[in-house]
Scaffold this active site. Structure first.
Site, PDB file in Angstrom:
ATOM      1  N   SER A  93      37.468  88.919  66.424  1.00  0.00           N
ATOM      2  CA  SER A  93      35.993  89.950  65.957  1.00  0.00           C
ATOM      3  C   SER A  93      35.374  90.238  65.137  1.00  0.00           C
ATOM      4  O   SER A  93      34.096  89.851  65.470  1.00  0.00           O
ATOM      5  CB  SER A  93      36.508  91.668  66.608  1.00  0.00           C
ATOM      6  OG  SER A  93      36.850  91.335  68.125  1.00  0.00           O
ATOM      7  N   GLU A 100      41.655  82.812  69.767  1.00  0.00           N
ATOM      8  CA  GLU A 100      40.209  82.194  69.652  1.00  0.00           C
ATOM      9  C   GLU A 100      38.994  82.529  69.519  1.00  0.00           C
ATOM     10  O   GLU A 100      37.593  82.656  69.511  1.00  0.00           O
ATOM     11  CB  GLU A 100      39.832  81.551  71.504  1.00  0.00           C
ATOM     12  CG  GLU A 100      40.839  80.802  71.997  1.00  0.00           C
ATOM     13  CD  GLU A 100      40.458  80.148  73.116  1.00  0.00           C
ATOM     14  OE1 GLU A 100      40.109  80.008  73.391  1.00  0.00           O
ATOM     15  OE2 GLU A 100      41.381  80.067  74.325  1.00  0.00           O
TER      16      GLU A 100
END
Ligand SMILES: Cc1cc2nc3c(=O)[nH]c(=O)nc-3n(C[C@H](O)[C@H](O)[C@H](O)COP(=O)(O)OP(=O)(O)OC[C@H]3O[C@@H](n4cnc5c(N)ncnc54)[C@H](O)[C@@H]3O)c2cc1C
Length: 379
Positions: free
Chosen positions: A366, A363
């Site tokens: 970082s 999703e």
């Protein structure tokens, strides 16, 4: 931190926490080792209303708020991060876009089965050449005789093996990249749809991660979700919520890491006393707790913004970035505090470390979260 929760949220937390400790904890490691989908647990959580927590009663949801959802995912992931992501992908990435972007007909048709857990959902954006760069989607949808015909292959679909309902992104105009992507609802038994490679993974091994192959998959025209060529927006809005699901999964892993580290530190005797007496260990535990509290505040704050209908894309990216890195930090320290035993399957610490890593990747990695945050700061 619980002082921030309402009575209803506290009751939910207590209920899920008890269920997870009693039913999920005893089987989590064995299921994970055997790559076993926890069907029975998903069924029981469905009966408890946990597959449609924050959707209205009229579609079969539990009518709670989004903060409640983050609490439930944390409590479930505290014992099994795989179960956490199965529910999070189903809820945030499939039920949410259908509820948000679907026509009334689509909502009536798909939501009752999804929110009750009768059917599991899977969201398929990623492709071999389109990961962080989702605009590079090569799967196509062409209108032929008033029906959409889909061709291509999607990758890394969480719940791909078990799902009966897919929210799928395909290009309706390859020349327009992100502006030529549309979203569709696709049913599993549509001819031409097949499950390809199932990934063997470092962690979250109870959840399937599947390739979805589409060969002339023909679906009704009305199965487009949202507007033509506006699918990228559907995906981005969906991922705003999804990132808080993953952030909550990360909080669960961090919580487990802290609890297990504290327990072990009190029990393990070296040099004639518990290692908890050593300042080196105390500082690790203090850092874990401090980081976890900071992450939780960010997650609950962004979730509250979603509940209030505020724009929360940046806050969602901040919360996901922080919580996922905190999960990896805490899991790493948990292994360290367990010493050599932490590196073995005799303790859960090694599972937490393996599970934590994925929260920094899916999703939006970082790096992508930092990109989203920096863009908002510098616009
Ligand atoms: C277990 C698992 C479950 C998943 N579930 C789903 C799912 O349900 N549905 C779905 O659609 N996808 C899913 N994914 C896909 C996941 O979201 C992607 O793997 C992720 O977004 C990264 O894409 P990538 O793997 O292609 O990596 P890449 O995009 O190739 O990235 C490789 C590296 O380059 C960095 N990078 C790339 N672009 C930039 C940039 N612009 N700036 C800085 N750094 C950059 C990345 O941060 C990373 O470090 C899943 C993946 C896994 C492993």
């Amino acid at each position: 931190m619980d002082y921030l929760l309402t009575e209803e949220q506290l009751m939910l937390k207590d209920m899920v926490s008890k269920y997870a400790a009693e039913k999920i904890a005893p089987v989590a490691s064995e299921n994970e080792r055997n790559h076993r989908y926890p069907a029975e647990i998903i069924n029981e959580l469905s009966e408890l209303g946990m597959l449609g927590i924050y959707f209205p009663d009229e579609y079969g949801g539990s009518g709670m708020d989004f903060v409640s959802y983050t609490i439930a995912i944390e409590e479930i992931s505290r014992h099994c991060a795989s179960t956490g992501v199965i529910i999070s992908a189903h809820t945030s990435l499939v039920c949410d876009p259908i509820f948000r972007f679907g026509t009334e007909e689509q909502k009536q048709k798909y939501l009752p089965d999804l929110l009750s857990g009768n059917k599991i959902g899977s969201f398929t954006l990623t492709e071999a050449g389109a990961g962080s760069d989702a605009g590079a989607t090569q799967t196509t949808a062409k209108l032929v005789d008033d029906k959409w015909v889909l061709n291509g292959a999607k990758l890394f679909a969480t719940n791909g093996k078990e799902a009966e309902t897919f929210v799928l992104l395909a290009s309706t105009d390859l020349s327009q990249k992100t502006r030529g992507i549309s979203a569709f609802i696709v049913e599993k038994d549509t001819p031409g749809l097949s499950i390809g490679k199932l990934e063997k993974k470092l962690g979250i091994r109870c959840s399937s991660t599947a390739e979805i192959i589409l060969e002339d998959v023909t679906i009704p025209k009305e199965n487009m979700l949202g507007e033509l060529n506006k699918g990228f927006k559907v995906a981005m809005v969906t991922l705003d919520g999804g990132r808080l699901g993953i952030a909550s999964q990360a909080l669960g892993i961090a919580k487990a890491s802290i609890e297990d580290a504290v327990k072990y530190a009190k029990e393990r005797i070296q040099f004639g006393r518990p290692i908890a007496d050593l300042q080196a260990i105390q500082w690790m535990i203090a850092d874990m707790k401090t980081e976890d509290d900071a992450a939780k505040l960010l997650v609950w704050s962004a979730a509250t913004m979603k509940d209030k209908g505020l724009v929360y894309s940046t806050e969602s990216a901040i919360a996901k970035l922080k919580a996922s890195e905190v999960a990896s930090f805490c899991a790493n320290k948990c292994v360290q505090i367990h010493g050599g035993y932490g590196y073995t399957e005799d303790f859960n610490a090694e599972r937490y470390l393996r599970d934590a890593k994925i929260t920094e990747i899916y999703e939006g990695t970082s790096e992508v979260q930092r990109l989203v945050i920096a863009r908002a700061m510098l616009k």
